[in-house]
Scaffold this motif. Structure first.
Motif, PDB file in Angstrom:
ATOM      1  N   ALA A 263       0.825  -1.212   0.000  1.00  0.00           N
ATOM      2  CA  ALA A 263       0.000   0.000   0.000  1.00  0.00           C
ATOM      3  C   ALA A 263       0.862   1.266   0.000  1.00  0.00           C
ATOM      4  CB  ALA A 263      -0.926   0.000   1.212  1.00  0.00           C
ATOM      5  N   HIS A 264       0.553   2.184  -0.901  1.00  0.00           N
ATOM      6  CA  HIS A 264       1.183   3.511  -0.971  1.00  0.00           C
ATOM      7  C   HIS A 264       2.671   3.454  -1.338  1.00  0.00           C
ATOM      8  CE1 HIS A 264      -2.538   4.718   0.961  1.00  0.00           C
ATOM      9  NE2 HIS A 264      -2.263   3.945   1.986  1.00  0.00           N
ATOM     10  N   ARG A 265       3.135   2.359  -1.934  1.00  0.00           N
ATOM     11  CA  ARG A 265       4.565   2.244  -2.245  1.00  0.00           C
ATOM     12  C   ARG A 265       4.884   2.472  -3.722  1.00  0.00           C
ATOM     13  NH1 ARG A 265       3.308   0.631   3.043  1.00  0.00           N
ATOM     14  NH2 ARG A 265       5.222   0.330   4.235  1.00  0.00           N
ATOM     15  N   TRP A 266       3.913   2.766  -4.555  1.00  0.00           N
ATOM     16  CA  TRP A 266       4.092   3.060  -5.981  1.00  0.00           C
ATOM     17  C   TRP A 266       4.791   1.915  -6.717  1.00  0.00           C
ATOM     18  CZ3 TRP A 266       7.863   6.150  -9.274  1.00  0.00           C
ATOM     19  CH2 TRP A 266       7.249   6.599 -10.458  1.00  0.00           C
ATOM     20  N   LEU A 267       4.393   0.698  -6.437  1.00  0.00           N
ATOM     21  CA  LEU A 267       4.995  -0.440  -7.126  1.00  0.00           C
ATOM     22  C   LEU A 267       4.521  -0.542  -8.574  1.00  0.00           C
ATOM     23  CD1 LEU A 267       5.066  -3.186  -4.367  1.00  0.00           C
ATOM     24  CD2 LEU A 267       6.928  -1.806  -5.228  1.00  0.00           C
ATOM     25  N   ASP A 268       3.359   0.031  -8.875  1.00  0.00           N
ATOM     26  CA  ASP A 268       2.939   0.054 -10.283  1.00  0.00           C
ATOM     27  C   ASP A 268       3.911   0.897 -11.105  1.00  0.00           C
ATOM     28  OD1 ASP A 268       2.062   2.236  -8.806  1.00  0.00           O
ATOM     29  OD2 ASP A 268       0.316   2.600 -10.070  1.00  0.00           O
ATOM     30  N   GLY A 269       4.436   1.966 -10.514  1.00  0.00           N
ATOM     31  CA  GLY A 269       5.453   2.758 -11.196  1.00  0.00           C
ATOM     32  C   GLY A 269       6.719   1.958 -11.423  1.00  0.00           C
ATOM     33  N   LEU A 270       7.106   1.140 -10.435  1.00  0.00           N
ATOM     34  CA  LEU A 270       8.291   0.292 -10.589  1.00  0.00           C
ATOM     35  C   LEU A 270       8.103  -0.692 -11.739  1.00  0.00           C
ATOM     36  CD1 LEU A 270      11.030  -0.814  -9.700  1.00  0.00           C
ATOM     37  CD2 LEU A 270       9.823  -2.210  -7.995  1.00  0.00           C
ATOM     38  N   LEU A 271       6.918  -1.276 -11.861  1.00  0.00           N
ATOM     39  CA  LEU A 271       6.667  -2.219 -12.956  1.00  0.00           C
ATOM     40  C   LEU A 271       6.779  -1.534 -14.310  1.00  0.00           C
ATOM     41  CD1 LEU A 271       3.696  -4.400 -11.661  1.00  0.00           C
ATOM     42  CD2 LEU A 271       6.140  -4.724 -11.383  1.00  0.00           C
ATOM     43  N   SER A 272       6.245  -0.326 -14.400  1.00  0.00           N
ATOM     44  CA  SER A 272       6.343   0.414 -15.662  1.00  0.00           C
ATOM     45  C   SER A 272       7.803   0.706 -15.997  1.00  0.00           C
ATOM     46  CB  SER A 272       5.542   1.710 -15.574  1.00  0.00           C
ATOM     47  OG  SER A 272       4.167   1.442 -15.367  1.00  0.00           O
ATOM     48  N   ALA A 273       8.589   1.040 -14.989  1.00  0.00           N
ATOM     49  CA  ALA A 273      10.011   1.322 -15.220  1.00  0.00           C
ATOM     50  C   ALA A 273      10.761   0.070 -15.664  1.00  0.00           C
ATOM     51  CB  ALA A 273      10.633   1.898 -13.950  1.00  0.00           C
ATOM     52  N   ILE A 274      10.442  -1.069 -15.055  1.00  0.00           N
ATOM     53  CA  ILE A 274      11.092  -2.327 -15.442  1.00  0.00           C
ATOM     54  C   ILE A 274      10.748  -2.672 -16.881  1.00  0.00           C
ATOM     55  CG2 ILE A 274      11.054  -4.827 -15.042  1.00  0.00           C
ATOM     56  CD1 ILE A 274      10.873  -4.206 -12.040  1.00  0.00           C
ATOM     57  N   ARG A 275       9.485  -2.526 -17.234  1.00  0.00           N
ATOM     58  CA  ARG A 275       9.074  -2.813 -18.620  1.00  0.00           C
ATOM     59  C   ARG A 275       9.822  -1.931 -19.603  1.00  0.00           C
ATOM     60  NH1 ARG A 275       6.920   0.745 -21.808  1.00  0.00           N
ATOM     61  NH2 ARG A 275       5.344   1.313 -20.279  1.00  0.00           N
ATOM     62  N   ALA A 276       9.968  -0.633 -19.291  1.00  0.00           N
ATOM     63  CA  ALA A 276      10.673   0.279 -20.193  1.00  0.00           C
ATOM     64  C   ALA A 276      12.160  -0.058 -20.278  1.00  0.00           C
ATOM     65  CB  ALA A 276      10.477   1.718 -19.719  1.00  0.00           C
ATOM     66  N   LEU A 277      12.773  -0.429 -19.154  1.00  0.00           N
ATOM     67  CA  LEU A 277      14.204  -0.724 -19.135  1.00  0.00           C
ATOM     68  C   LEU A 277      14.554  -2.007 -19.889  1.00  0.00           C
ATOM     69  CD1 LEU A 277      15.235   0.220 -15.488  1.00  0.00           C
ATOM     70  CD2 LEU A 277      16.129   1.220 -17.590  1.00  0.00           C
ATOM     71  N   ARG A 278      13.588  -2.879 -20.064  1.00  0.00           N
ATOM     72  CA  ARG A 278      13.866  -4.123 -20.771  1.00  0.00           C
ATOM     73  C   ARG A 278      14.206  -3.881 -22.246  1.00  0.00           C
ATOM     74  NH1 ARG A 278      13.032  -9.050 -19.083  1.00  0.00           N
ATOM     75  NH2 ARG A 278      12.180  -9.722 -21.096  1.00  0.00           N
ATOM     76  N   ALA A 279      13.910  -2.686 -22.736  1.00  0.00           N
ATOM     77  CA  ALA A 279      14.287  -2.352 -24.116  1.00  0.00           C
ATOM     78  C   ALA A 279      15.807  -2.269 -24.256  1.00  0.00           C
ATOM     79  CB  ALA A 279      13.641  -1.040 -24.530  1.00  0.00           C
ATOM     80  N   THR A 280      16.475  -1.816 -23.192  1.00  0.00           N
ATOM     81  CA  THR A 280      17.944  -1.705 -23.221  1.00  0.00           C
ATOM     82  C   THR A 280      18.624  -2.782 -22.376  1.00  0.00           C
ATOM     83  OG1 THR A 280      17.767  -0.087 -21.419  1.00  0.00           O
ATOM     84  CG2 THR A 280      17.939   0.774 -23.686  1.00  0.00           C
ATOM     85  N   HIS A 281      17.858  -3.447 -21.524  1.00  0.00           N
ATOM     86  CA  HIS A 281      18.386  -4.524 -20.684  1.00  0.00           C
ATOM     87  C   HIS A 281      17.467  -5.738 -20.866  1.00  0.00           C
ATOM     88  CE1 HIS A 281      19.953  -0.837 -18.860  1.00  0.00           C
ATOM     89  NE2 HIS A 281      20.879  -1.557 -18.264  1.00  0.00           N
ATOM     90  N   PRO A 282      17.575  -6.448 -21.991  1.00  0.00           N
ATOM     91  CA  PRO A 282      16.628  -7.527 -22.292  1.00  0.00           C
ATOM     92  C   PRO A 282      16.635  -8.677 -21.287  1.00  0.00           C
ATOM     93  CG  PRO A 282      18.468  -7.511 -23.851  1.00  0.00           C
ATOM     94  CD  PRO A 282      18.562  -6.245 -23.066  1.00  0.00           C
ATOM     95  N   ASN A 283      17.701  -8.805 -20.518  1.00  0.00           N
ATOM     96  CA  ASN A 283      17.745  -9.882 -19.520  1.00  0.00           C
ATOM     97  C   ASN A 283      17.322  -9.407 -18.133  1.00  0.00           C
ATOM     98  OD1 ASN A 283      19.965  -8.305 -18.902  1.00  0.00           O
ATOM     99  ND2 ASN A 283      21.296 -10.036 -18.387  1.00  0.00           N
ATOM    100  N   LEU A 284      16.656  -8.241 -18.067  1.00  0.00           N
ATOM    101  CA  LEU A 284      16.265  -7.660 -16.782  1.00  0.00           C
ATOM    102  C   LEU A 284      15.100  -8.430 -16.170  1.00  0.00           C
ATOM    103  CD1 LEU A 284      16.585  -5.334 -14.717  1.00  0.00           C
ATOM    104  CD2 LEU A 284      14.930  -4.039 -16.078  1.00  0.00           C
ATOM    105  N   ILE A 285      15.196  -8.678 -14.856  1.00  0.00           N
ATOM    106  CA  ILE A 285      14.149  -9.365 -14.109  1.00  0.00           C
ATOM    107  C   ILE A 285      13.789  -8.518 -12.889  1.00  0.00           C
ATOM    108  CG2 ILE A 285      13.661 -11.361 -12.621  1.00  0.00           C
ATOM    109  CD1 ILE A 285      15.373 -13.041 -14.468  1.00  0.00           C
ATOM    110  N   GLY A 286      12.506  -8.427 -12.615  1.00  0.00           N
ATOM    111  CA  GLY A 286      12.038  -7.786 -11.391  1.00  0.00           C
ATOM    112  C   GLY A 286      11.715  -8.843 -10.348  1.00  0.00           C
ATOM    113  N   LEU A 287      12.097  -8.594  -9.108  1.00  0.00           N
ATOM    114  CA  LEU A 287      11.833  -9.527  -8.009  1.00  0.00           C
ATOM    115  C   LEU A 287      11.168  -8.740  -6.886  1.00  0.00           C
ATOM    116  CD1 LEU A 287      12.250 -12.351  -6.706  1.00  0.00           C
ATOM    117  CD2 LEU A 287      14.474 -11.547  -5.907  1.00  0.00           C
ATOM    118  N   ILE A 288       9.904  -9.025  -6.627  1.00  0.00           N
ATOM    119  CA  ILE A 288       9.146  -8.317  -5.594  1.00  0.00           C
ATOM    120  C   ILE A 288       8.678  -9.337  -4.567  1.00  0.00           C
ATOM    121  CG2 ILE A 288       7.090  -6.949  -5.108  1.00  0.00           C
ATOM    122  CD1 ILE A 288       7.389  -5.672  -7.830  1.00  0.00           C
TER     123      ILE A 288
END
Length: 402
Positions: A224-249
C-alpha cells in the motif's frame, strides 16, 4: 526501570511495525534487563513477544466491532482502554520507573496528558508521524479536531519526544510544538544478526534464478502507498535496453500481489509466483527475514519506489538494503537522505517515472566496490543495539532532569 508500551499490529511479526517493536525490545532488554514491556494479546493468540520477555495484557478488542461499523474511532477506543490498563499495571511500580516510553499515539496522548502527570512519571513519545496525516486515521469530518487534539497532547505534553528523523524534528519546531532540545532523533534500524553482505551467485543458485540476469528487487510487508505500479512500468521500459532484466518483488498480501500481477501483465511482462518458472517479474509471497535476505542478496539493485510518509520516512528496508551494500534507488526525500546521502544512492523526483527509470539504469551500471563499503559502514551506525543505546540515553537524560 524503563516501561515500554507498544501496540504491535502482528504478534507473529508479520508487519514492519511488529518487527521494529520486537527487535527494539530484544536489544533494549539485552542492555536493560529490567525493562517492562507491555503488549496486548487477544485470548491465547501465539506471540513472538514472549521471546523478549514482554508482559501480555488482555487486548480490549473493541476494534473488532469495525466489521459492523467501519471506523478507526473504534480502534481509538480500544487503544484508550489499553492505556488505562497499562496505567493500572505501572502505578504500583511507579517509584522504580525512570520513564514510560510509548510508540502509539492514542496511548501516548493518554499518558502524556493524564496518567503520566497523575503518577508523577516522565513520558517519552516515539512519534512515527502526525495522527492527523495517518492514512488509517478516522475519516469522519467531525473527528478532525479530535485528531489534532491527539497530536497536540501526545507531542506537546510528553516530557520528551523521540523522532525517527531530523526532518520531523524541524517540523515540530517550525509549528511551535516542541523545542528541538526536547526532541531526540532515534532512527529505525536493521537486524545485524540477519542482514549482511551476501554471495550473489550462491543466492541465485539457491533460488533458481538466472546467474547472468540483471535483477532489481524490492521487499516489503505490504504494498500500500509504495508506488509499485510505477516500478513495474520502469522495469518494462528498461527491458528495451536490458533484455535480460528481471524484477523480483517479495511480500504483500494476496490481494495486493494479485492486483500487481494484473498490472504487470497489462504492461506485457511475464509473471510468476515461483522462481521455478521463467518470468520477467517474480511476485513472491512473504517469508521469514532469513529468506528475505537471500532474495535481496540475489539482486543487482535494490529499490524503494516510494514511502507512506515524507518528513518521518524511515523504512526498515532502507537500513536492511544498506547493510547488504548493494546499489539503492530511492525517491529524493530529505528524511531518506538523512540516512543515506545522495552520493551513495540513486535518487529520482518522487513519483517521476522517467526519473525512476534513469536512476535504475545508473544503479545497474555501478561497479565501484568503495560505494558498497561506504553503505555498509553507514549501516553499522543503525543496528538495533545502537538504537537501544539511543533510547537508553534519552531515558537517562529525562530521568536526570526529573
Amino acid at each position: 526501570m524503563i516501561v515500554y508500551i507498544a501496540y504491535p499490529t502482528s504478534l507473529n511479526l508479520q508487519s514492519a511495525n511488529a518487527l521494529q517493536t520486537y527487535t527494539t525490545l530484544r536489544a533494549l532488554r539485552a542492555r536493560r534487563p529490567d525493562t517492562l514491556a507491555l503488549i496486548p494479546r487477544w485470548g491465547r493468540e501465539p506471540s513472538r513477544f514472549h521471546d523478549v520477555g514482554a508482559v501480555h495484557l488482555p487486548r480490549p478488542a473493541i476494534g473488532k466491532l469495525s466489521r459492523f461499523y467501519k471506523s478507526t474511532l473504534l480502534y481509538y477506543l480500544e487503544h484508550s482502554a489499553f492505556a488505562a490498563m497499562t496505567a493500572a499495571i505501572v502505578a504500583p511500580r511507579r517509584h522504580a520507573v525512570e520513564a514510560v516510553y510509548i510508540r502509539q499515539p492514542i496511548i501516548a496522548a493518554w499518558w502524556a496528558g493524564g496518567f503520566g502527570p497523575q503518577l508523577g512519571l516522565p513520558v517519552i513519545y516515539e512519534a512515527h508521524d502526525l495522527e492527523s496525516r495517518n492514512p488509517s486515521r478516522a475519516k469522519e469530518r467531525w473527528a478532525r479536531g479530535f485528531l489534532d487534539l491527539i497530536d497536540r497532547t501526545a507531542l506537546c505534553r510528553a516530557t520528551a519526544v523521540a523522532s525517527l528523523t531530523e526532518d520531523f524534528r524541524r517540523l515540530l519546531a517550525q509549528i511551535g510544538w516542541r523545542d528541538p532540545a526536547e526532541v531526540a532523533v532515534i532512527p529505525d534500524a536493521y537486524d545485524e544478526q540477519i542482514f549482511a553482505p551476501q554471495d550473489r551467485a550462491a543466492c541465485r543458485a539457491e533460488l533458481g534464478l538466472p546467474p547472468t540476469a540483471a535483477i532489481i528487487a524490492y521487499a516489503g510487508m505490504t504494498f500500500a502507498h509504495r508506488w509499485l505500479d510505477g516500478l513495474l512500468s520502469a522495469i518494462r521500459a528498461l527491458r528495451a535496453t536490458h533484455p535480460n532484466l528481471i524484477g523480483l518483488i517479495l511480500g504483500g498480501r494476496p490481494g495486493e500481489r494479485a492486483a500487481l500481477a494484473a498490472h504487470a501483465i497489462s504492461e506485457g511482462l511475464r509473471v510468476a509466483e515461483t522462481t521455478a518458472m521463467p518470468a520477467d517479474l517474480y511476485l513472491l509471497p512473504p517469508r521469514p527475514q532469513t529468506g528475505v535476505v537471500r532474495c535481496l542478496g540475489a539482486a543487482d539493485v535494490l529499490v524503494i519506489p516510494d514511502t507512506v510518509t515524507d518528513v518521518t520516512a524511515s523504512p526498515l528496508k532502507l537500513f536492511e538494503y544498506m547493510a547488504l551494500g548493494l546499489p539503492i534507488v530511492l525517491p529524493s526525500i530529505p528524511a531518506l537522505h538523512e540516512i543515506l546521502p545522495p552520493h551513495l544512492a540513486y535518487s529520482f523526483p518522487r513519483r517521476n517515472l522517467t526519473g525512476l527509470q534513469e536512476a535504475l539504469a545508473a544503479a545497474l551500471a555501478e561497479h565501484d566496490p568503495a560505494l558498497a563499503a561506504a553503505r555498509q559502514t553507514l549501516a553499522a551506525e543503525h543496528t538495533y543495539m545502537r538504537r537501544a543505546e539511543r533510547i537508553i540515553a534519552l531515558v537517562e537524560q529525562v530521568a536526570n532532569r526529573r
